[in-house]
Design an enzyme around this catalytic site. Sequence first.
Site, PDB file in Angstrom:
ATOM      1  N   TYR A 185      52.805  -1.955  42.924  1.00 48.28           N
ATOM      2  CA  TYR A 185      53.557  -1.293  43.992  1.00 48.28           C
ATOM      3  C   TYR A 185      53.443  -2.128  45.255  1.00 48.28           C
ATOM      4  CZ  TYR A 185      54.862   2.628  47.149  1.00 48.28           C
ATOM      5  OH  TYR A 185      55.455   3.432  48.084  1.00 48.28           O
TER       6      TYR A 185
ATOM      7  N   LYS B  97      57.166  -1.911  41.423  1.00 52.96           N
ATOM      8  CA  LYS B  97      57.984  -1.141  42.364  1.00 52.96           C
ATOM      9  C   LYS B  97      58.085  -1.993  43.611  1.00 52.96           C
ATOM     10  CE  LYS B  97      58.136   3.064  45.167  1.00 52.96           C
ATOM     11  NZ  LYS B  97      57.417   4.287  45.595  1.00 52.96           N
TER      12      LYS B  97
END
Length: 297
Positions: free
Chosen positions: A138, A167
């Site tokens: 992330y 992400k």
Amino acid sequence: MSDYIFGRVLTAMVTPFNEDGSINYGVAEKLASYLVENGSDGIVVCGTTGESPALEHDEKNELLRVVKSAVGNRGKIIMGTGSNSTSSAIALTREAEKIGIDGSLQVVPYYNKPPQEGLYRHFGAIASACPDVPIMLYNIPGRTGKNLEPETIAQLYKEFDNIVAVKEASGNLEQAAQINALTANNMLIYSGEDFLTLPMMTVGGVGVVSVASHLVGNEIQSMIQAYESGQNKIAQDIQQKLHSIFKVLFCDTNPIPLKAALQLLGWNVGSVRLPLSPISNHHELEVKSVLQELNLL
């Protein structure tokens, strides 16, 4: 469900609270079920939108149990088990694995701003300690203060079989394109921002970890499927239609506007926990106006 390991549309679910600030697990159960019935291939529990920094350790695990039970085999469950402490991230990931997760979201360590070598060792240690847990990195430098560089992501992807996705919330499409190129179009790249979902798909993205999918999940799913089937004009039209909701949900710090929108739509998700604060009257009117414009309210 897409053939992709996590699906296309993953909703970063809010954490509902009671008036006294405790978690409303009953509403969490209902909301999770609603999401997988309305466009979401999976749910991210205890992410940024779920106010993870304000949740206690035991609350996170119980929330995971509740959401997992509500969703069953209808969608994937990914849990935010990252930390700026490597040992803490490993411990939380192992606990979540025992409860049952389909994947772990591992945020770039925040505040301590490690160099790229430190980031490589951090994520590598987690992947090695939890080899059976698929990991989504992330990258959100606006919140962590540090960018996870494409070269570091590619090195992690190549060396650890369970690091399978990222992400990407840097807002930088060129970075997403670099990740795609460096991983030979194999790493799963998810947009971390709703309004960049469609543009990111043009440079190798496969889907989105979404905020707006609480409200327009079916439409976001339709946009992605239209693009994938070559119906670019339809995808562009949906993107344009949803632009206002993508924008207004970030008129204040996420998830303040989203929780206000859900409240307006009858979802008793409560307010946010300190240090976040309730939405201002001005911003609430903005949110309400967009919901009415899209015939959601």
